[in-house]
Design an enzyme around this catalytic site. Structure first.
Site, short mmCIF file in Angstrom:
data_model
loop_
_atom_site.label_atom_id
_atom_site.label_comp_id
_atom_site.label_asym_id
_atom_site.label_seq_id
_atom_site.Cartn_x
_atom_site.Cartn_y
_atom_site.Cartn_z
N GLY A 360 -36.14 -19.03 -16.35
CA GLY A 360 -36.38 -20.17 -15.47
C GLY A 360 -36.08 -19.79 -14.04
O GLY A 360 -35.84 -18.63 -13.73
N VAL A 365 -32.70 -17.13 -20.12
CA VAL A 365 -32.01 -17.92 -21.14
C VAL A 365 -32.15 -17.21 -22.49
O VAL A 365 -33.25 -16.83 -22.88
CB VAL A 365 -32.61 -19.33 -21.25
N ASP A 476 -34.35 -31.15 -9.93
CA ASP A 476 -35.48 -30.31 -10.34
C ASP A 476 -36.10 -30.86 -11.62
O ASP A 476 -36.23 -30.16 -12.62
CB ASP A 476 -35.01 -28.86 -10.51
#
Ligand SMILES: *[C@@H]1O[C@H](CO)[C@@H](O)[C@H](O)[C@H]1NC(C)=O
Ligand SMILES: *[C@@H]1O[C@H](CO)[C@@H](O)[C@H](O)[C@H]1NC(C)=O
Length: 672
Positions: A360, A365, A476
């Site tokens: 991201g 991740v 976001d």
């Protein structure tokens, strides 16, 4: 003959005197000093009885429930003066809860009086296997529960992560108190940690004449305290039915713990018998500690240990670099939220590429399985060079770990190393929403699923904006930051992370935080994020889910021209054919009113004037049908101009990826 009679007499005597020890159970009361025989106990879910008589309701398996009920119903009767069928009762039991990770564990145990042993409709975790989200709070449930609750759930107005509560027909307690006991000796209250793994004693006594329910907690090392923890006037005649079952229900959630009952005594016709605390079964961990190896074995062990320590010590020094962390004094208080790098390294198989879930804006991740508990986690590796601002940021991370909402991805903790920060989250098995909307690998989501995701995300954002103790900005919001759990519920991830880029960076060179297409026009001018800029991004998200298109689609993506989604929807709206903008993949299978609502609400939230946008509370009211968008003073089609967005987009392109803007924090301190 006389001999035979005598023998018979003797046998009867033995039998009669044996009864109170082993089988002292009748239909008005019973006592289990350990559950050595399962007689008259009905187990459900993963509950089991160990060979030493220990009743284990749940173990470290996640999302499980364990129940145990006394087989026969008890008679509760308002109209009778007979003490055995009055509403009064008395019970006490010894329980223990041992978490998988220190201070973090599953939900809890509830002692329960209920009309039926069938809980197939009930949900796990936060409902403790007793209720579901539609019957929670209904007076037709006829359920009384005393909860030993180890999770703070704001929706149920829980007071702490460690409390005892009286629940009538639902999970919102009518009375509750942090776990503690009154010490007769010291004359004051002393706190207890329910999830310490230590056995504890709970007494529950109801006196029908006074309509008084007393709940008393204490460690097993002391007798029953003189003062109860909870003493509440409550009329059980409206709650209990004539025939009721008594027992325990316990549930684990995304975190799990071992929940045990060691002994249990119940009486309908007077005070419950005392448990023989010293004769109760031992807990597995406790037993290990108590085993005393003989001297020889100990000496041998010490010799082996010394040799091992030398070898391991050498290896350790070599490997130390590999697992090196940064730990500073100020972090001490965050101990429980800290994961060791070594565990995270193991969990993710050394951050192997095969364990990579995605990449991201803030880093990679990985999926992992915690070695100690087999719990699945997602670990986000955020590179961060600066030390400056770290203390404040970690404080925020930890306080975000306290945010609990079913539409937020739960943050479990963190770890720091040189140059990087690792954040540990609940693993979301279905990945991010954008994959479902745009990629061919994932199945199409139908409208019911999409609408539920929209409402879920709205409620998560409302919680961040208005329902927690501080205002938290997400900053976001977009489809790729909405993750889907096993039941395809939408959960907001990455909240507050934007803050990391404010701290510790030179304000002159701060990256623009947020994503083009979701950034409110005024943000380009002021560089300030606030709840209105979040609502703007949420508007873009609404349109994205309803239309199945990104907010801005570039020519480069194979389209004849650049498409600004909000323009397209506004244009359809002006033509009076707003449904034309809906995602063609839905093939017209949607509730037209809901689709229209979502599209119009998307435009409403995308208003160029920040003050004209609705608050998340209003958004929720529109989505729940508690307010009518058509009656709102806002005229969606008239006030909307897409010009500013296009303009800001051009501005963005010309400024390349790094624009010089700073922004305010994700926490608006003193905002309320
Ligand atoms: C928990 O108990 C169930 C049922 O006894 C068992 O299948 C499961 O493997 C156990 N889980 C753990 C983590 O021990
Ligand atoms: C909730 O439980 C009740 C029974 O108590 C059941 O009738 C109902 O269908 C359940 N609702 C859901 C949504 O599971």
């Amino acid at each position: 003959m006389a001999v035979v009679l005598r023998l018979l007499h003797f046998l009867v005597l033995v039998y009669v005197s044996y009864i109170p020890l082993a089988l002292a159970q009748d239909k008005n009361g019973f006592i289990y000093n350990g559950f050595h025989d399962q007689a008259n106990l009905d187990l459900d879910g993963i509950a089991e009885i160990h060979s030493n008589g220990l009743l284990q309701l749940t173990n470290l398996s996640r999302q499980e429930v364990g129940r145990a009920f006394f087989h026969f119903p008890m008679k509760f009767n308002t109209s009778s003066s007979n003490p055995t069928s009055s509403l009064s009762f008395s019970t006490n039991f010894v329980f223990a809860m041992a978490p998988q990770v220190k201070n973090l564990g599953g939900h809890g145990i509830a002692f329960t009086i209920c009309p039926s042993k069938n809980f197939s409709h009930a949900l796990l975790n936060r409902y403790l296997g007793l209720f579901n989200n539609s019957n929670n709070g209904n007076s037709t449930n006829h359920i009384l529960a005393i909860e030993l609750d180890t999770v703070l759930d704001p929706e149920f107005e829980d007071i702490t992560m460690n409390h005892v509560g009286i629940d009538v027909n639902g999970m919102k307690s009518v009375a509750s108190a942090p776990a503690m006991y009154f010490s007769n000796k010291e004359g004051k209250n002393i706190s207890l940690e329910l999830m310490s793994g230590n056995p504890m004693h709970l007494w529950i006594d109801y006196d029908e004449a006074e309509k008084l329910l007393n709940v008393t907690l204490a460690p097993t090392t002391i007798p029953k305290p003189n003062r109860p923890l909870l003493s509440t006037h409550i009329d059980l005649s409206q709650i209990l039915l004539e025939s009721m079952y008594v027992g325990f229900s316990s549930a684990t959630g995304t975190l799990a713990s071992d929940h045990y009952i060691l002994g249990w005594s119940f009486n309908k016709s007077g005070p419950a018998q005392s448990l023989g605390v010293s004769s109760l079964p031992r807990l597995p961990r406790e037993r290990k500690r108590k085993e005393k190896p003989s001297v020889m074995i100990m000496i041998a062990l010490i010799a082996v240990a010394v040799a091992l320590i030398t070898v391991i010590g050498a290896a350790y020094i070599l490997r130390r670099k590999k697992y090196e962390e940064i730990r500073e004094d100020w972090e001490e208080e965050y101990g429980p939220h800290r994961f060791s790098y070594k565990n995270l390294h193991k969990a993710t198989k050394g951050f192997k590429d095969t364990e990579l879930l995605g990449e991201g804006g803030f880093g990679k991740v990985y999926i992992g399985i915690l070695p100690s508990s087999n719990v699945q986690i997602a670990v986000k590796r955020v590179s961060h060079d600066s030390k400056q601002g770290m203390e404040e940021f970690v404080a925020e991370i930890v306080s975000m770990g306290r945010l609990r909402h079913r539409n937020l991805v739960q943050l479990l903790g963190y770890c720091r190393r040189r140059g990087e920060l690792l954040l540990v989250y609940d693993y979301m098995p279905n990945g991010s929403l954008d994959k479902f909307l745009y990629s061919k690998e994932k199945p199409n989501l139908n409208w019911v699923q999409r609408f539920r995701i929209i409402r879920g995300v709205a409620s998560g954002l409302l919680y961040l904006h208005e329902e927690w103790e501080q205002v938290v900005l997400h900053r976001d919001i977009k489809a790729s930051n909405v993750l889907l759990d096993a039941e395809l519920n939408g959960r907001l991830g990455d909240f507050g992370l934007a803050r990391l880029y404010d701290h510790g960076s030179n304000p002159q060179t701060t990256h623009v935080v947020g994503t083009v297409g979701y950034l409110a026009p005024e943000f380009y001018r002021t560089g300030r994020a606030n709840t209105c800029t979040d609502v703007f991004a949420f508007g873009a998200f609404l349109l994205e889910v309803a239309c199945g298109r990104r907010p801005i689609e570039l020519q480069a993506q194979g389209l004849p021209e650049q498409v600004i989604l909000v323009d397209l929807v506004a244009e359809c709206c002006r033509r009076g054919a707003i449904l034309d903008a809906s995602d063609p993949r839905l093939e017209g299978n949607y509730v037209a009113e809901e689709m229209e609502l979502v599209l119009k609400l998307g435009l409403f939230c995308s208003d160029t004037i920040p003050a004209a946008r609705p608050s998340m509370k209003q958004v929720m009211q529109f989505l729940d049908g508690d307010a009518d968008l058509r009656e709102s003073p806002h005229d969606v089609s008239a006030s909307f101009t897409a010009f500013t967005i296009t303009e800001s987009y051009d501005f963005m392109s010309s400024q390349a990826s790094v624009a010089s803007m700073s922004s305010t924090g994700s926490f608006l301190r003193g905002g309320r």
